[in-house]
Write a protein that holds these residues in place. Structure first.
Motif, PDB file in Angstrom:
ATOM      1  N   THR A  49      18.250  80.763   0.125  1.00 35.33           N
ATOM      2  CA  THR A  49      19.499  80.310  -0.514  1.00 35.33           C
ATOM      3  C   THR A  49      19.319  79.985  -2.005  1.00 35.33           C
ATOM      4  O   THR A  49      20.298  79.810  -2.708  1.00 35.33           O
ATOM      5  N   GLY A  59      16.111  76.541  14.855  1.00 37.85           N
ATOM      6  CA  GLY A  59      14.669  76.335  15.008  1.00 37.85           C
ATOM      7  C   GLY A  59      14.054  75.478  13.918  1.00 37.85           C
ATOM      8  O   GLY A  59      13.053  74.792  14.137  1.00 37.85           O
ATOM      9  N   ALA A  60      14.656  75.511  12.718  1.00 39.15           N
ATOM     10  CA  ALA A  60      14.098  74.727  11.614  1.00 39.15           C
ATOM     11  C   ALA A  60      14.555  73.271  11.676  1.00 39.15           C
ATOM     12  O   ALA A  60      13.931  72.396  11.068  1.00 39.15           O
ATOM     13  N   ALA A  61      15.639  73.020  12.405  1.00 40.15           N
ATOM     14  CA  ALA A  61      16.268  71.698  12.359  1.00 40.15           C
ATOM     15  C   ALA A  61      15.343  70.541  12.769  1.00 40.15           C
ATOM     16  O   ALA A  61      15.362  69.482  12.129  1.00 40.15           O
ATOM     17  N   ASN A 119      10.452  73.061   1.105  1.00 39.48           N
ATOM     18  CA  ASN A 119       9.101  73.593   1.347  1.00 39.48           C
ATOM     19  C   ASN A 119       8.733  74.569   0.231  1.00 39.48           C
ATOM     20  O   ASN A 119       9.439  75.555   0.008  1.00 39.48           O
ATOM     21  N   ILE A 122       6.952  81.753   8.540  1.00 40.84           N
ATOM     22  CA  ILE A 122       8.060  81.803   9.494  1.00 40.84           C
ATOM     23  C   ILE A 122       9.330  81.521   8.702  1.00 40.84           C
ATOM     24  O   ILE A 122       9.421  80.510   7.994  1.00 40.84           O
ATOM     25  N   LEU A 123      10.303  82.412   8.824  1.00 38.12           N
ATOM     26  CA  LEU A 123      11.526  82.290   8.038  1.00 38.12           C
ATOM     27  C   LEU A 123      12.740  82.072   8.941  1.00 38.12           C
ATOM     28  O   LEU A 123      12.991  82.841   9.859  1.00 38.12           O
ATOM     29  N   GLY A 163      19.279  65.498   8.805  1.00 30.45           N
ATOM     30  CA  GLY A 163      20.146  64.328   8.889  1.00 30.45           C
ATOM     31  C   GLY A 163      21.251  64.389   7.868  1.00 30.45           C
ATOM     32  O   GLY A 163      21.109  65.025   6.820  1.00 30.45           O
ATOM     33  N   ILE A 191       8.719  77.621  16.472  1.00 33.42           N
ATOM     34  CA  ILE A 191       9.727  77.038  17.366  1.00 33.42           C
ATOM     35  C   ILE A 191      10.598  78.180  17.899  1.00 33.42           C
ATOM     36  O   ILE A 191      11.075  79.021  17.131  1.00 33.42           O
ATOM     37  N   ALA A 239      16.091  79.443  18.722  1.00 36.64           N
ATOM     38  CA  ALA A 239      15.708  79.057  17.356  1.00 36.64           C
ATOM     39  C   ALA A 239      16.431  79.841  16.274  1.00 36.64           C
ATOM     40  O   ALA A 239      16.704  79.321  15.195  1.00 36.64           O
ATOM     41  N   LEU A 284      28.830  69.468  -2.572  1.00 30.94           N
ATOM     42  CA  LEU A 284      27.624  70.299  -2.719  1.00 30.94           C
ATOM     43  C   LEU A 284      27.935  71.702  -3.227  1.00 30.94           C
ATOM     44  O   LEU A 284      28.911  72.311  -2.779  1.00 30.94           O
ATOM     45  N   PRO A 285      27.122  72.223  -4.135  1.00 31.75           N
ATOM     46  CA  PRO A 285      27.361  73.607  -4.566  1.00 31.75           C
ATOM     47  C   PRO A 285      27.103  74.587  -3.420  1.00 31.75           C
ATOM     48  O   PRO A 285      26.153  74.423  -2.652  1.00 31.75           O
ATOM     49  N   ARG A 313      13.159  62.742   7.532  1.00 31.84           N
ATOM     50  CA  ARG A 313      12.838  64.094   7.039  1.00 31.84           C
ATOM     51  C   ARG A 313      11.416  64.533   7.403  1.00 31.84           C
ATOM     52  O   ARG A 313      10.758  65.256   6.655  1.00 31.84           O
ATOM     53  N   ILE A 340      12.167  70.381  12.387  1.00 33.81           N
ATOM     54  CA  ILE A 340      10.977  70.292  11.530  1.00 33.81           C
ATOM     55  C   ILE A 340      11.108  69.139  10.548  1.00 33.81           C
ATOM     56  O   ILE A 340      10.227  68.291  10.443  1.00 33.81           O
ATOM     57  N   GLY A 376      21.326  76.936   7.640  1.00 35.68           N
ATOM     58  CA  GLY A 376      20.051  77.240   8.299  1.00 35.68           C
ATOM     59  C   GLY A 376      20.194  77.505   9.777  1.00 35.68           C
ATOM     60  O   GLY A 376      21.299  77.520  10.337  1.00 35.68           O
TER      61      GLY A 376
HETATM   62  C1  LIG Z   1      23.697  73.367   0.427  1.00 35.87           C
HETATM   63  C2  LIG Z   1      22.636  72.793   1.330  1.00 35.87           C
HETATM   64  C3  LIG Z   1      22.855  71.577   1.954  1.00 35.87           C
HETATM   65  C4  LIG Z   1      21.879  71.022   2.788  1.00 35.87           C
HETATM   66  N1  LIG Z   1      22.144  69.833   3.412  1.00 35.87           N
HETATM   67  C5  LIG Z   1      21.238  69.274   4.226  1.00 35.87           C
HETATM   68  C6  LIG Z   1      21.511  68.041   4.891  1.00 35.87           C
HETATM   69  O1  LIG Z   1      22.584  67.468   4.750  1.00 35.87           O
HETATM   70  N2  LIG Z   1      20.537  67.522   5.665  1.00 35.87           N
HETATM   71  C7  LIG Z   1      19.337  68.139   5.860  1.00 35.87           C
HETATM   72  O2  LIG Z   1      18.513  67.595   6.603  1.00 35.87           O
HETATM   73  N3  LIG Z   1      19.054  69.321   5.270  1.00 35.87           N
HETATM   74  C8  LIG Z   1      19.968  69.896   4.453  1.00 35.87           C
HETATM   75  N4  LIG Z   1      19.699  71.086   3.833  1.00 35.87           N
HETATM   76  C9  LIG Z   1      18.392  71.724   4.030  1.00 35.87           C
HETATM   77  C10 LIG Z   1      18.356  72.824   5.124  1.00 35.87           C
HETATM   78  O3  LIG Z   1      19.624  73.325   5.371  1.00 35.87           O
HETATM   79  C11 LIG Z   1      17.757  72.311   6.437  1.00 35.87           C
HETATM   80  O4  LIG Z   1      16.481  71.783   6.226  1.00 35.87           O
HETATM   81  C12 LIG Z   1      17.674  73.423   7.507  1.00 35.87           C
HETATM   82  O5  LIG Z   1      17.258  72.874   8.736  1.00 35.87           O
HETATM   83  C13 LIG Z   1      16.710  74.541   7.114  1.00 35.87           C
HETATM   84  O6  LIG Z   1      16.887  75.600   8.022  1.00 35.87           O
HETATM   85  P1  LIG Z   1      16.454  77.085   7.705  1.00 35.87           P
HETATM   86  O7  LIG Z   1      16.621  77.862   8.950  1.00 35.87           O
HETATM   87  O8  LIG Z   1      17.175  77.594   6.520  1.00 35.87           O
HETATM   88  O9  LIG Z   1      14.919  76.880   7.382  1.00 35.87           O
HETATM   89  P2  LIG Z   1      14.007  77.706   6.370  1.00 35.87           P
HETATM   90  O10 LIG Z   1      14.363  77.319   4.973  1.00 35.87           O
HETATM   91  O11 LIG Z   1      14.015  79.145   6.691  1.00 35.87           O
HETATM   92  O12 LIG Z   1      12.582  77.096   6.720  1.00 35.87           O
HETATM   93  C14 LIG Z   1      12.256  75.752   6.430  1.00 35.87           C
HETATM   94  C15 LIG Z   1      10.800  75.510   6.888  1.00 35.87           C
HETATM   95  O13 LIG Z   1      10.721  75.593   8.300  1.00 35.87           O
HETATM   96  C16 LIG Z   1       9.840  76.666   8.690  1.00 35.87           C
HETATM   97  N5  LIG Z   1      10.511  77.292   9.854  1.00 35.87           N
HETATM   98  C17 LIG Z   1      11.786  77.736   9.913  1.00 35.87           C
HETATM   99  N6  LIG Z   1      12.076  78.142  11.157  1.00 35.87           N
HETATM  100  C18 LIG Z   1      10.959  77.975  11.897  1.00 35.87           C
HETATM  101  C19 LIG Z   1      10.633  78.213  13.274  1.00 35.87           C
HETATM  102  N7  LIG Z   1      11.510  78.702  14.157  1.00 35.87           N
HETATM  103  N8  LIG Z   1       9.363  77.925  13.694  1.00 35.87           N
HETATM  104  C20 LIG Z   1       8.446  77.432  12.822  1.00 35.87           C
HETATM  105  N9  LIG Z   1       8.713  77.172  11.520  1.00 35.87           N
HETATM  106  C21 LIG Z   1       9.949  77.447  11.068  1.00 35.87           C
HETATM  107  C22 LIG Z   1       9.715  77.555   7.480  1.00 35.87           C
HETATM  108  O14 LIG Z   1       8.459  78.231   7.479  1.00 35.87           O
HETATM  109  C23 LIG Z   1       9.820  76.543   6.350  1.00 35.87           C
HETATM  110  O15 LIG Z   1       8.597  75.898   6.122  1.00 35.87           O
HETATM  111  C24 LIG Z   1      20.658  71.689   2.994  1.00 35.87           C
HETATM  112  C25 LIG Z   1      20.432  72.928   2.363  1.00 35.87           C
HETATM  113  C26 LIG Z   1      21.411  73.483   1.532  1.00 35.87           C
HETATM  114  C27 LIG Z   1      21.194  74.812   0.897  1.00 35.87           C
END
Ligand SMILES: Cc1cc2nc3c(=O)[nH]c(=O)nc-3n(C[C@H](O)[C@H](O)[C@H](O)COP(=O)(O)OP(=O)(O)OC[C@H]3O[C@@H](n4cnc5c(N)ncnc54)[C@H](O)[C@@H]3O)c2cc1C
Length: 343
Positions: free
Chosen positions: A17, A124-126, A340, A52-53, A132, A182, A94, A231-232, A168, A128, A121
């Motif tokens: 993103t 599966g990342a939630a 990260n 892992i993405l 919140g 995950i 996930a 938020l943007p 976090r 980690i 997102g």
């Molecule tokens: C506009 C915006 C607002 C946001 N608001 C919040 C908020 O209010 N609260 C909050 O907590 N977060 C927030 N976030 C952060 C983000 O959305 C969360 O942390 C979300 O859970 C990340 O998910 P993702 O799938 O994009 O993870 P990714 O960015 O793809 O990965 C994050 C990390 O987890 C690892 N990972 C991902 N999936 C797996 C898997 N299945 N198994 C093992 N490792 C894995 C990756 O290797 C990386 O290290 C926000 C982000 C944006 C852009």
């Protein structure tokens, strides 16, 4: 037989993103969790570094290339595992989009997760970083997490109490970091509804909406509306939400800071500690809305670092470290990235 569809030299711009151009040496989409073992074996047999993405909304690529294998988690689906008169246990794969899960289950009348609406997102990342928002955290609704242990090469399920959830953080960012994929997360959702409206401007928003007795859908709509105002949108301006975590400091440290900064905001944390507002600290250092070339902070949100054009990951990280140093020089408080950093 499953055949790994490996792609060479894929640009990951649309998969993060921040919108950073990074070329993955190898990448693969994992649409079925039963193929995790073979994928990891492939990487091990070639000594490839792996990443892992998920949805790429909580990471920053700092290099032009990722030398190794990017494994995009794309298994999807929601399943009801058990149900009683007061709650349901649902298993979410996930690769399922987080907000789609919240939307679908809120519309079914279930609650507990509505304050976590519109977080980008995949599911599966939630766990980690124990996502919140608006007074709710994943740890309050997550019952267990299913993952593949990439060291022992076998699947596991761990219960909430074994996940070491904190602000976090979780076991996935600590003792087993880098050793898991995950594959699914289990959530206990409620049939009854106790709205959490105390945080931020939720009650104000609900009254503007003319809602006096909110349903889970009303609360979700209120949260979505507030988030859209604040938020943007990453589809318009690249960002990863809050770049830094709110720092947790000892109460004694807060007292020292209060001698100079009488209006410093703080929030309860674990016993003997308080949480400071990283956004406030950054704003006081003059970084709110500050631009430097293609990067800078969001005009209305000092904690959100943006890619305003074709910024590189290197530019963004060096701007972030400038902010970190500035906060330390003014307050002697260390702020750590929530995002990260991929090197
Ligand atoms: C506009 C915006 C607002 C946001 N608001 C919040 C908020 O209010 N609260 C909050 O907590 N977060 C927030 N976030 C952060 C983000 O959305 C969360 O942390 C979300 O859970 C990340 O998910 P993702 O799938 O994009 O993870 P990714 O960015 O793809 O990965 C994050 C990390 O987890 C690892 N990972 C991902 N999936 C797996 C898997 N299945 N198994 C093992 N490792 C894995 C990756 O290797 C990386 O290290 C926000 C982000 C944006 C852009």
């Amino acid at each position: 037989m499953f055949v790994l569809k490996i792609v060479n030299n894929e640009n990951l711009k649309q998969y993060n993103t921040f919108g950073i151009n990074t070329i993955a040496e190898y990448s693969v989409r994992l649409e079925d969790e039963s193929n995790v073992a073979e994928t990891i074996e492939f990487a091990k047999s070639r000594s490839l570094k792996t990443l892992i993405l998920g949805g790429g909304s909580n990471l920053l690529f700092t290099q032009k290339d990722f030398n190794g294998l990017v494994i995009a988690i794309r298994n999807s689906g929601i399943e009801t595992i058990e149900e009683d008169s007061t709650s349901v246990l649902v298993k979410v794969k996930a690769g399922h989009d987080w907000d789609n899960f919240v939307e679908q289950t809120v519309l079914m009348g279930y609650s507990g997760h509505e304050n976590l609406s519109l977080i980008p997102g995949l599911t599966g990342a939630a766990p980690i970083q124990n996502i919140g928002a608006y007074g709710q955290e994943l740890q309050n609704i997550c019952e267990m997490v299913e993952y593949f242990d990439t060291e022992k090469m076998k699947g596991k399920i761990i219960l909430n109490r074994e996940c070491s959830f904190g602000y976090r953080t979780s076991i996935f960012k600590e003792s087993i970091k880098g050793k898991f994929i995950i594959t699914a997360v289990y959530f206990r959702l409620q049939k009854g509804f106790v709205p959490k409206t105390a945080y931020g401007s939720i009650s104000e928003k609900l009254s503007k909406m003319g809602v006096t007795k909110p349903t889970p859908v009303d609360l979700r709509n209120a949260v979505i509306s507030i988030r859209k105002e604040k938020l943007p949108d990453p589809k318009v301006t690249g960002n990863a939400g809050s770049f830094f975590k709110n720092p947790v400091v000892k109460i004694e440290k807060l007292k020292i800071l209060q001698e100079t900064f009488t209006d410093i905001p703080y929030y309860p944390a674990t016993e003997g500690y308080v949480k400071l507002s990283a956004g406030w600290l950054i704003e006081k250092c003059g970084f709110k809305g500050k631009r430097e070339g293609n990067t800078g902070t969001a005009p209305g949100h000092a904690l959100v670092i943006c890619n305003f054009g074709e910024a590189t990951g290197e530019e963004i990280i060096s701007f972030a470290y400038k902010i970190k140093d500035s906060v330390f020089n003014k307050f002697t408080v260390e702020i750590e990235p929530e995002v990260n950093i991929i090197t």
